[in-house]
Design a protein around this motif. Structure first.
Motif, mmCIF file in Angstrom:
data_model
loop_
_atom_site.group_PDB
_atom_site.id
_atom_site.type_symbol
_atom_site.label_atom_id
_atom_site.label_comp_id
_atom_site.label_asym_id
_atom_site.label_seq_id
_atom_site.Cartn_x
_atom_site.Cartn_y
_atom_site.Cartn_z
ATOM 1 N N GLY A 123 0.801 -1.223 0.000
ATOM 2 C CA GLY A 123 0.000 0.000 0.000
ATOM 3 C C GLY A 123 0.827 1.263 0.000
ATOM 4 N N GLU A 124 2.137 1.125 -0.137
ATOM 5 C CA GLU A 124 3.002 2.301 -0.179
ATOM 6 C C GLU A 124 2.926 2.948 -1.570
ATOM 7 O OE1 GLU A 124 4.676 3.498 2.380
ATOM 8 O OE2 GLU A 124 4.035 1.868 3.719
ATOM 9 N N GLU A 125 2.831 4.261 -1.611
ATOM 10 C CA GLU A 125 2.666 4.985 -2.883
ATOM 11 C C GLU A 125 4.028 5.231 -3.531
ATOM 12 O OE1 GLU A 125 0.375 8.371 -1.632
ATOM 13 O OE2 GLU A 125 -1.520 7.259 -1.763
ATOM 14 N N VAL A 126 4.569 4.161 -4.111
ATOM 15 C CA VAL A 126 5.911 4.215 -4.693
ATOM 16 C C VAL A 126 5.897 3.897 -6.182
ATOM 17 C CG1 VAL A 126 7.092 3.680 -2.524
ATOM 18 C CG2 VAL A 126 6.294 1.808 -3.986
ATOM 19 N N ARG A 127 4.727 3.720 -6.761
ATOM 20 C CA ARG A 127 4.639 3.384 -8.183
ATOM 21 C C ARG A 127 5.051 4.577 -9.052
ATOM 22 N NH1 ARG A 127 3.429 -1.228 -10.785
ATOM 23 N NH2 ARG A 127 1.716 -0.308 -11.969
ATOM 24 N N PHE A 128 5.351 4.300 -10.319
ATOM 25 C CA PHE A 128 5.802 5.366 -11.223
ATOM 26 C C PHE A 128 4.761 6.471 -11.359
ATOM 27 C CE2 PHE A 128 3.187 2.862 -14.021
ATOM 28 C CZ PHE A 128 2.704 3.757 -14.963
ATOM 29 N N ASP A 129 3.476 6.121 -11.186
ATOM 30 C CA ASP A 129 2.406 7.120 -11.290
ATOM 31 C C ASP A 129 2.016 7.722 -9.948
ATOM 32 O OD1 ASP A 129 1.206 4.936 -10.139
ATOM 33 O OD2 ASP A 129 -0.336 4.666 -11.679
ATOM 34 N N GLY A 130 2.793 7.409 -8.913
ATOM 35 C CA GLY A 130 2.515 7.929 -7.579
ATOM 36 C C GLY A 130 1.498 7.121 -6.802
ATOM 37 N N ALA A 151 22.819 1.194 -13.200
ATOM 38 C CA ALA A 151 22.510 1.683 -11.862
ATOM 39 C C ALA A 151 21.681 0.669 -11.086
ATOM 40 C CB ALA A 151 21.769 3.020 -11.947
ATOM 41 N N MET A 152 20.692 0.060 -11.747
ATOM 42 C CA MET A 152 19.845 -0.922 -11.079
ATOM 43 C C MET A 152 20.629 -2.173 -10.709
ATOM 44 S SD MET A 152 16.872 -1.703 -9.850
ATOM 45 C CE MET A 152 15.732 -0.494 -10.560
ATOM 46 N N LYS A 169 3.938 -8.424 -10.214
ATOM 47 C CA LYS A 169 3.930 -8.964 -11.568
ATOM 48 C C LYS A 169 4.068 -7.847 -12.610
ATOM 49 C CE LYS A 169 -1.095 -9.073 -12.439
ATOM 50 N NZ LYS A 169 -1.094 -8.396 -13.746
ATOM 51 N N ASP A 170 4.633 -8.199 -13.736
ATOM 52 C CA ASP A 170 4.786 -7.328 -14.912
ATOM 53 C C ASP A 170 5.771 -6.179 -14.728
ATOM 54 O OD1 ASP A 170 2.920 -8.860 -16.289
ATOM 55 O OD2 ASP A 170 1.234 -7.604 -15.677
ATOM 56 N N SER A 171 6.330 -6.019 -13.550
ATOM 57 C CA SER A 171 7.250 -4.907 -13.310
ATOM 58 C C SER A 171 8.590 -5.151 -13.987
ATOM 59 C CB SER A 171 7.469 -4.721 -11.805
ATOM 60 O OG SER A 171 8.584 -3.892 -11.547
ATOM 61 N N PRO A 172 9.157 -4.142 -14.677
ATOM 62 C CA PRO A 172 10.479 -4.319 -15.298
ATOM 63 C C PRO A 172 11.598 -4.460 -14.281
ATOM 64 C CG PRO A 172 9.754 -2.044 -15.488
ATOM 65 C CD PRO A 172 8.591 -2.805 -14.952
ATOM 66 N N SER A 173 11.328 -4.104 -13.036
ATOM 67 C CA SER A 173 12.340 -4.316 -12.000
ATOM 68 C C SER A 173 12.008 -5.539 -11.146
ATOM 69 C CB SER A 173 12.472 -3.083 -11.097
ATOM 70 O OG SER A 173 11.236 -2.757 -10.483
ATOM 71 N N CYS A 174 10.722 -5.773 -10.866
ATOM 72 C CA CYS A 174 10.332 -6.817 -9.918
ATOM 73 C C CYS A 174 9.574 -7.987 -10.526
ATOM 74 C CB CYS A 174 9.475 -6.215 -8.800
ATOM 75 S SG CYS A 174 10.371 -5.107 -7.700
ATOM 76 N N GLY A 175 9.147 -7.911 -11.770
ATOM 77 C CA GLY A 175 8.378 -8.993 -12.355
ATOM 78 C C GLY A 175 9.164 -10.299 -12.381
ATOM 79 N N LEU A 176 8.490 -11.380 -12.039
ATOM 80 C CA LEU A 176 9.172 -12.670 -11.930
ATOM 81 C C LEU A 176 8.997 -13.529 -13.176
ATOM 82 C CD1 LEU A 176 10.832 -14.265 -9.836
ATOM 83 C CD2 LEU A 176 8.680 -15.236 -8.994
ATOM 84 N N PHE A 177 7.812 -13.475 -13.771
ATOM 85 C CA PHE A 177 7.510 -14.309 -14.928
ATOM 86 C C PHE A 177 6.892 -13.468 -16.047
ATOM 87 C CE2 PHE A 177 6.646 -17.045 -11.138
ATOM 88 C CZ PHE A 177 7.716 -17.912 -11.275
ATOM 89 N N GLU A 222 14.516 3.112 -4.495
ATOM 90 C CA GLU A 222 15.772 3.003 -3.754
ATOM 91 C C GLU A 222 16.992 3.245 -4.633
ATOM 92 O OE1 GLU A 222 16.135 -0.235 -1.015
ATOM 93 O OE2 GLU A 222 13.978 -0.298 -0.644
ATOM 94 N N VAL A 223 16.836 3.047 -5.956
ATOM 95 C CA VAL A 223 17.955 3.330 -6.847
ATOM 96 C C VAL A 223 18.063 4.831 -7.134
ATOM 97 C CG1 VAL A 223 16.875 3.203 -9.124
ATOM 98 C CG2 VAL A 223 19.189 2.278 -8.793
ATOM 99 N N GLY A 224 17.039 5.600 -6.708
ATOM 100 C CA GLY A 224 17.107 7.055 -6.852
ATOM 101 C C GLY A 224 16.089 7.677 -7.779
ATOM 102 N N MET A 225 15.160 6.890 -8.321
ATOM 103 C CA MET A 225 14.131 7.445 -9.192
ATOM 104 C C MET A 225 13.056 8.140 -8.357
ATOM 105 S SD MET A 225 13.615 4.370 -11.978
ATOM 106 C CE MET A 225 15.022 3.495 -12.675
ATOM 107 N N PRO A 226 12.532 9.263 -8.850
ATOM 108 C CA PRO A 226 11.520 9.997 -8.077
ATOM 109 C C PRO A 226 10.144 9.327 -8.182
ATOM 110 C CG PRO A 226 11.870 11.067 -10.172
ATOM 111 C CD PRO A 226 12.869 9.947 -10.108
ATOM 112 N N THR A 227 9.222 9.783 -7.345
ATOM 113 C CA THR A 227 7.818 9.372 -7.409
ATOM 114 C C THR A 227 6.951 10.620 -7.423
ATOM 115 O OG1 THR A 227 8.320 7.379 -6.120
ATOM 116 C CG2 THR A 227 6.002 8.020 -6.306
#
Length: 296
Positions: free
Chosen positions: A17-24, A83-84, A107-115, A50-55
């Motif tokens: 529930g943390e507002e950390v997505r690219f769209d805020g 950097a990642m 799921k589907d995340s370019p950083s966290c997606g697993l499959f 955590e790599v330094g990208m803004p939200t």
């Protein structure tokens, strides 16, 4: 359950529930927060923040090949891959200190997606569905025994049950290594889990038995490594109602001469209803435990 008794699970922070997505925004997951949280404590990680990208921030995607994708900004074409990867490498040692029992990725995340993460061809722009997020790949490579899953797949009951089984078995495996790392301890660990292994994969169950039979005859560490690798492969195989039925019938064989005709018929009927998906697995297990206790 007290927090210090809970299993420790890594999780993509947006699922908390943390507002950390690219769209805020966030992607709060009800199963993660409302059900599983009774039994686990979470270690939240958002690689992009955590790599330094803004939200909020520019959307990113994987580009290139699934074996070696680049992490690219959709509008600016900024390459965040190096950097990642550098951040992921430094973060892995911290994750190891957390002694995680599992990890749930977005799921589907370019950083966290697993499959099946989209990887875009840099020339045609056409995506394939065979990628894995940069951070997810680093975690899986660094911790090959760690039970991992995507939050979307946890909506599927068999996959959810499988993940829960895996994290508890892995938690007990770590406890064995810390407290009872002996040949006798390995035999004990295998004895209390072998019916679960049989419900996952009979072939791996037999291989695990062969490994345990060599306990005490040589160097223990290579044997433990072989056992852990085989156990992981075993528990990744989905248990089915058919295999659960076979295990319960196997256990019934130990007490069949002590059950009267009515009790035996009742137990067989409950097992059949479980096999036909009328009753959940817990019903025949509870009834079987009742009869096992009576027969002690």
């Amino acid at each position: 359950m007290k927090d210090d008794e809970k299993l420790r699970i890594g999780v993509s922070q947006c699922l908390l529930g943390e507002e950390v997505r690219f769209d805020g925004g966030h992607k709060r997951n009800r199963f993660v927060m409302n059900t599983l949280s009774d039994y686990v404590a979470y270690t939240g990680v958002c690689p992009e923040v955590e790599v330094g990208m803004p939200t909020p921030r520019e959307a990113i995607r994987l580009s290139g090949t699934s074996e070696s994708p680049r992490l690219i900004g959709v509008q600016s074409a900024t390459d965040h891959t190096d950097a990642m990867e550098a951040w992921s490498s430094s973060r892995l040692s911290w994750l190891e200190e957390q002694s995680l029992d599992g990890y749930i990725f977005k799921k589907d995340s370019p950083s966290c997606g697993l499959f099946r993460v989209r990887v875009y061809d840099p020339d045609s722009g056409v995506p394939s569905r065979d990628g894995r997020g940069v951070f997810a790949r680093a975690v899986v490579d660094a911790f090959p025994l760690l039970p991992v899953e995507e939050e979307g797949r946890l909506n599927d009951p068999p996959l959810r049950e499988n993940f829960i089984s895996r994290i508890f078995i892995y938690h007990r495996w770590k406890a064995f290594l810390a407290e009872e790392r002996t040949p006798a301890g390995l035999v004990h660990f295998h004895t209390i889990h072998k019916m679960s292994f049989l419900a996952h994969s009979p072939s791996h169950y037999r291989e695990l038995g062969r490994i345990v039979s060599r306990a005490g005859s040589g160097d223990l560490d290579p044997l433990l490594g072989e056992y852990a690798k085989t156990m992981t492969a075993c528990t990744q195989v989905l248990a089915t109602t058919g295999k659960h039925t076979n295990v319960i019938m196997h256990l019934m064989g130990f007490i069949k001469d002590k059950l009267d005709a009515r009790d035996k018929a009742e137990l067989l009927d409950v097992v059949e209803q479980m096999r036909n998906h009328v009753l959940p697995l817990i019903v025949p297990i509870t009834l079987l435990k009742h009869h096992l206790w009576k027969c002690e």
